[in-house]
Enzyme design. Structure first.
Site, short mmCIF file in Angstrom:
data_model
loop_
_atom_site.label_atom_id
_atom_site.label_comp_id
_atom_site.label_asym_id
_atom_site.label_seq_id
_atom_site.Cartn_x
_atom_site.Cartn_y
_atom_site.Cartn_z
N GLU A 130 1.03 3.82 1.92
CA GLU A 130 1.59 4.19 3.22
C GLU A 130 2.78 3.31 3.60
O GLU A 130 3.81 3.80 4.09
CB GLU A 130 0.53 4.06 4.33
N CYS B 80 -5.87 1.80 6.06
CA CYS B 80 -6.47 0.56 6.53
C CYS B 80 -5.80 0.15 7.84
O CYS B 80 -4.85 0.80 8.29
CB CYS B 80 -6.30 -0.54 5.48
N HIS C 111 0.85 -1.19 0.00
CA HIS C 111 0.00 0.00 0.00
C HIS C 111 0.89 1.24 0.00
O HIS C 111 2.06 1.19 0.41
CB HIS C 111 -0.89 0.02 1.24
N CYS D 81 -1.92 -0.48 7.56
CA CYS D 81 -1.14 0.76 7.44
C CYS D 81 -1.18 1.56 8.74
O CYS D 81 -0.17 2.12 9.16
CB CYS D 81 -1.65 1.57 6.27
#
Length: 196
Positions: free
Chosen positions: A90, A118, A88, A121
């Site tokens: 992040e 999420c 992801h 993260c």
């Protein structure tokens, strides 16, 4: 512009942020005009990084880690291309920042991201001791910074992160909406092509 400054609050949906929601402030989180300007400038940078994700047909989410008004890490979604569920925006930005400062602890850093993180993260941000999180659009399905649940400010964890949400929410929400609209149209066209 719609924004919220919180440690833990209710957050509106992506659709609602296109219109308006109230500005919520936390007494412990005063915002100076300089901080507001910096948050907007760095969110624009994260939006540019989201464009890199979209260019490789990934969900357009971008993230940047900033320390002392300098970029120390950047990332954009790459899960599909890297065959890695953890890739992801992040996580990619946190990895890059850790390499830059040669430490996994990113004390006093701010992470800017175009979509609410999420749980994976959010957990990584807590472990890395990020001081602040600034995000654009909310994620009502998996958001872990106040919408579905709030890992970044959970009192039982050993670190809580200051959160400012809704920075350029309309723009970041529109990026996602347009991406998924295009994806649905492409899938529909492919199905029609396969039938014909």
């Amino acid at each position: 512009m719609t924004e919220n400054i919180t440690k833990a609050t209710n957050i509106t949906s992506i659709e609602a942020t296109h219109e308006d929601s109230s500005v919520l402030s936390h007494a412990d989180l005063p915002m100076t005009p300089a901080q507001i300007e910096a948050d907007e400038r760095w969110m624009q940078h994260a939006i540019m990084l989201a464009g890199k994700a979209e260019a490789i047909d990934e969900v357009p989410v971008g993230a940047v880690v900033v320390l002392d008004d300098e970029v120390i890490g950047e990332g954009w979604n790459q899960s599909i291309n890297l065959h890695d569920a953890t890739a992801h925006a992040e996580i990619m930005a946190l990895r890059d920042a850790g390499k830059t400062v040669e430490n996994y602890r990113l004390i006093d850093a701010t992470l800017y991201v175009t979509l609410e993180p999420c749980s994976m993260c959010a957990g990584a941000m807590v472990h890395s001791r990020v001081k602040r999180l600034v995000y654009g659009a909310v994620d009502l399905k998996t958001g872990a910074a106040g919408s579905v649940f709030n890992l970044v400010a959970h009192p039982q964890l050993n670190h809580q992160i200051e959160v400012r949400s809704g920075v350029f929410a309309a723009e970041t929400g529109a990026l996602l909406s347009q991406f998924f609209k295009r994806r649905r149209k492409e899938k529909k066209a492919l199905k029609l092509l396969q039938k014909g």
